[in-house]
Design a protein around this motif. Structure first.
Motif, PDB file in Angstrom:
ATOM      1  N   SER A  48       0.830  -1.205   0.000  1.00 39.00           N
ATOM      2  CA  SER A  48       0.000   0.000   0.000  1.00 39.00           C
ATOM      3  C   SER A  48       0.868   1.261   0.000  1.00 39.00           C
ATOM      4  CB  SER A  48      -0.964   0.005   1.182  1.00 39.00           C
ATOM      5  OG  SER A  48      -0.263   0.034   2.391  1.00 39.00           O
ATOM      6  N   LEU A  49       1.983   1.250   0.724  1.00 33.67           N
ATOM      7  CA  LEU A  49       2.896   2.400   0.694  1.00 33.67           C
ATOM      8  C   LEU A  49       3.504   2.595  -0.686  1.00 33.67           C
ATOM      9  CD1 LEU A  49       4.719   2.074   4.125  1.00 33.67           C
ATOM     10  CD2 LEU A  49       3.089   3.840   3.415  1.00 33.67           C
ATOM     11  N   ASP A  50       3.817   1.506  -1.360  1.00 31.36           N
ATOM     12  CA  ASP A  50       4.352   1.609  -2.718  1.00 31.36           C
ATOM     13  C   ASP A  50       3.319   2.215  -3.670  1.00 31.36           C
ATOM     14  OD1 ASP A  50       6.800   0.587  -1.968  1.00 31.36           O
ATOM     15  OD2 ASP A  50       6.307  -1.484  -2.570  1.00 31.36           O
ATOM     16  N   LYS A  51       2.058   1.828  -3.507  1.00 29.04           N
ATOM     17  CA  LYS A  51       0.996   2.385  -4.345  1.00 29.04           C
ATOM     18  C   LYS A  51       0.846   3.884  -4.094  1.00 29.04           C
ATOM     19  CE  LYS A  51      -1.816  -1.789  -4.718  1.00 29.04           C
ATOM     20  NZ  LYS A  51      -3.101  -2.408  -4.346  1.00 29.04           N
ATOM     21  N   ILE A  52       0.907   4.279  -2.834  1.00 31.39           N
ATOM     22  CA  ILE A  52       0.797   5.703  -2.490  1.00 31.39           C
ATOM     23  C   ILE A  52       1.950   6.490  -3.072  1.00 31.39           C
ATOM     24  CG2 ILE A  52       0.853   7.340  -0.569  1.00 31.39           C
ATOM     25  CD1 ILE A  52      -0.662   5.211   1.076  1.00 31.39           C
ATOM     26  N   ARG A  53       3.165   5.958  -2.997  1.00 27.70           N
ATOM     27  CA  ARG A  53       4.347   6.635  -3.554  1.00 27.70           C
ATOM     28  C   ARG A  53       4.218   6.848  -5.049  1.00 27.70           C
ATOM     29  NH1 ARG A  53       8.038   2.954  -0.119  1.00 27.70           N
ATOM     30  NH2 ARG A  53       8.271   4.177   1.743  1.00 27.70           N
ATOM     31  N   THR A  54       3.725   5.808  -5.762  1.00 21.87           N
ATOM     32  CA  THR A  54       3.596   5.939  -7.212  1.00 21.87           C
ATOM     33  C   THR A  54       2.523   6.975  -7.574  1.00 21.87           C
ATOM     34  OG1 THR A  54       2.079   4.058  -7.290  1.00 21.87           O
ATOM     35  CG2 THR A  54       4.407   3.614  -7.718  1.00 21.87           C
ATOM     36  N   ARG A  55       1.450   7.037  -6.803  1.00 18.55           N
ATOM     37  CA  ARG A  55       0.397   8.024  -7.071  1.00 18.55           C
ATOM     38  C   ARG A  55       0.882   9.445  -6.774  1.00 18.55           C
ATOM     39  NH1 ARG A  55      -5.016   5.095  -4.701  1.00 18.55           N
ATOM     40  NH2 ARG A  55      -5.077   3.432  -6.264  1.00 18.55           N
ATOM     41  N   LEU A  56       1.666   9.612  -5.716  1.00 21.00           N
ATOM     42  CA  LEU A  56       2.181  10.933  -5.385  1.00 21.00           C
ATOM     43  C   LEU A  56       3.240  11.386  -6.385  1.00 21.00           C
ATOM     44  CD1 LEU A  56       2.469  10.747  -1.498  1.00 21.00           C
ATOM     45  CD2 LEU A  56       0.819  12.043  -2.846  1.00 21.00           C
ATOM     46  N   ALA A  57       3.969  10.447  -6.953  1.00 19.74           N
ATOM     47  CA  ALA A  57       5.005  10.796  -7.904  1.00 19.74           C
ATOM     48  C   ALA A  57       4.404  11.324  -9.223  1.00 19.74           C
ATOM     49  CB  ALA A  57       5.883   9.584  -8.198  1.00 19.74           C
ATOM     50  N   LYS A  58       3.169  10.952  -9.499  1.00 15.14           N
ATOM     51  CA  LYS A  58       2.518  11.412 -10.735  1.00 15.14           C
ATOM     52  C   LYS A  58       2.119  12.810 -10.569  1.00 15.14           C
ATOM     53  CE  LYS A  58       0.664   6.978 -12.171  1.00 15.14           C
ATOM     54  NZ  LYS A  58      -0.540   6.218 -12.450  1.00 15.14           N
TER      55      LYS A  58
END
Length: 58
Positions: A48-58
């Motif tokens: 879930s943290l990895d998913k959040i990081r990828t969404r914030l990076a966009k």
């Protein structure tokens, strides 16, 4: 008369019973990796943290 009598089997564990009567299911169960609650929780949190990081990076 003794010809019809079956031999009594004694199993000392559920694993021994499953190995004798359900060999395919037993093999599949032994191949699975055991997961405990702590490891499962940490893996889900990491995902879930990895998913959040990828969404914030966009």
């Amino acid at each position: 008369m003794n010809g019809n009598r079956k031999e009594t089997r004694v199993f000392h564990s559920i694993m021994a019973f499953e190995k004798e009567y359900f060999p395919k299911s037993f093999e599949q169960k032994m191949e699975e990796k055991p997961t405990d609650a702590r490891a499962l929780g940490s893996n889900l949190a990491k995902e879930s943290l990895d998913k959040i990081r990828t969404r914030l990076a966009k």
